[in-house]
Design a protein around this motif. Structure first.
Motif, mmCIF file in Angstrom:
data_model
loop_
_atom_site.group_PDB
_atom_site.id
_atom_site.type_symbol
_atom_site.label_atom_id
_atom_site.label_comp_id
_atom_site.label_asym_id
_atom_site.label_seq_id
_atom_site.Cartn_x
_atom_site.Cartn_y
_atom_site.Cartn_z
ATOM 1 N N THR A 69 -22.393 -1.814 -41.795
ATOM 2 C CA THR A 69 -22.767 -3.137 -41.281
ATOM 3 C C THR A 69 -22.367 -4.227 -42.270
ATOM 4 O O THR A 69 -21.814 -5.259 -41.867
ATOM 5 C CB THR A 69 -24.278 -3.192 -40.994
ATOM 6 O OG1 THR A 69 -24.594 -2.175 -40.031
ATOM 7 C CG2 THR A 69 -24.693 -4.542 -40.460
ATOM 8 N N TRP A 113 -14.635 -2.537 -35.692
ATOM 9 C CA TRP A 113 -14.558 -1.108 -36.020
ATOM 10 C C TRP A 113 -15.624 -0.752 -37.066
ATOM 11 O O TRP A 113 -16.304 0.264 -36.947
ATOM 12 C CB TRP A 113 -13.150 -0.785 -36.507
ATOM 13 C CG TRP A 113 -12.952 0.619 -36.971
ATOM 14 C CD1 TRP A 113 -12.906 1.751 -36.196
ATOM 15 C CD2 TRP A 113 -12.770 1.055 -38.324
ATOM 16 N NE1 TRP A 113 -12.689 2.854 -36.994
ATOM 17 C CE2 TRP A 113 -12.601 2.450 -38.302
ATOM 18 C CE3 TRP A 113 -12.706 0.386 -39.537
ATOM 19 C CZ2 TRP A 113 -12.384 3.198 -39.455
ATOM 20 C CZ3 TRP A 113 -12.488 1.131 -40.685
ATOM 21 C CH2 TRP A 113 -12.337 2.519 -40.638
ATOM 22 N N CYS A 116 -19.109 -0.670 -35.738
ATOM 23 C CA CYS A 116 -19.314 0.554 -34.940
ATOM 24 C C CYS A 116 -19.473 1.774 -35.840
ATOM 25 O O CYS A 116 -19.579 2.897 -35.356
ATOM 26 C CB CYS A 116 -18.147 0.770 -33.977
ATOM 27 S SG CYS A 116 -18.108 -0.412 -32.632
ATOM 28 N N LEU A 124 -14.881 9.364 -31.978
ATOM 29 C CA LEU A 124 -14.735 8.578 -30.753
ATOM 30 C C LEU A 124 -14.622 9.487 -29.533
ATOM 31 O O LEU A 124 -15.221 9.215 -28.493
ATOM 32 C CB LEU A 124 -13.501 7.674 -30.851
ATOM 33 C CG LEU A 124 -13.612 6.514 -31.824
ATOM 34 C CD1 LEU A 124 -12.269 5.803 -31.958
ATOM 35 C CD2 LEU A 124 -14.689 5.548 -31.382
ATOM 36 N N ARG A 127 -18.028 10.917 -28.716
ATOM 37 C CA ARG A 127 -18.909 9.934 -28.069
ATOM 38 C C ARG A 127 -18.622 9.829 -26.584
ATOM 39 O O ARG A 127 -19.510 9.628 -25.785
ATOM 40 C CB ARG A 127 -18.734 8.554 -28.700
ATOM 41 C CG ARG A 127 -19.491 8.380 -29.958
ATOM 42 C CD ARG A 127 -19.421 6.940 -30.396
ATOM 43 N NE ARG A 127 -19.697 6.858 -31.811
ATOM 44 C CZ ARG A 127 -19.477 5.811 -32.555
ATOM 45 N NH1 ARG A 127 -18.950 4.748 -32.015
ATOM 46 N NH2 ARG A 127 -19.771 5.819 -33.819
#
Length: 146
Positions: A69, A113, A116, A124, A127
């Motif tokens: 973050t 990106w 996430c 990915l 997910r």
């Protein structure tokens, strides 16, 4: 091409970085965002205000060693700094007038990106495919209420 190229650069950056294994991927990206904070120092477009920005980015990069973050926030801060330099007419690359605007288009792609979680390509794919479900929502009987 001036608008599309920076987006492609951002996508390529994320794609290549996603191949680096964790935790090295996060650590390397924290270092990259810290370096981005000092990118305008030699141009000095905002005089002494360049120094507090570098300090802020160093703090954000340090926190980014443990947090995707913070790395994403760092890229968004750099985006704002890019826009400010572009509006002032003080580009990141003195020989390329629109380089700051290009950087301002590239950086949010990287920020997204990072926000996430800096996923790898396999993460990915995982997910998208949840266990016991098909990828076709029309024929996915597991999602239809009984």
């Amino acid at each position: 091409m001036t608008l599309v190229s920076p987006l492609i650069v951002g996508i390529v950056y994320c794609s290549l970085m996603s191949l680096v294994k964790e935790p090295h991927r996060r650590h390397f990206n924290a270092i990259m965002v810290g370096g981005a904070g000092a990118a305008y120092l030699s141009g000095g477009g905002f005089g002494l205000w360049e120094l507090p920005f570098v300090a802020l980015m160093a703090y954000v990069a340090y926190r980014g060693l443990d947090s995707w973050t913070f790395i994403g926030i760092g890229w968004l801060l750099h985006t704002a700094w890019d826009v400010a330099h572009w509006l002032k007419g003080n580009p990141i690359l003195p020989f390329a007038h629109n380089s700051s605007m290009g950087c301002a288009l590239c950086d949010p792609v990287i920020a997204l990106w990072c926000l996430c979680g800096g996923p790898s390509p396999t993460a990915l794919v995982r997910r998208r495919r949840k266990p016991g479900r098909t990828t076709d929502p029309v024929h996915d009987h597991a999602s239809v209420p009984s």
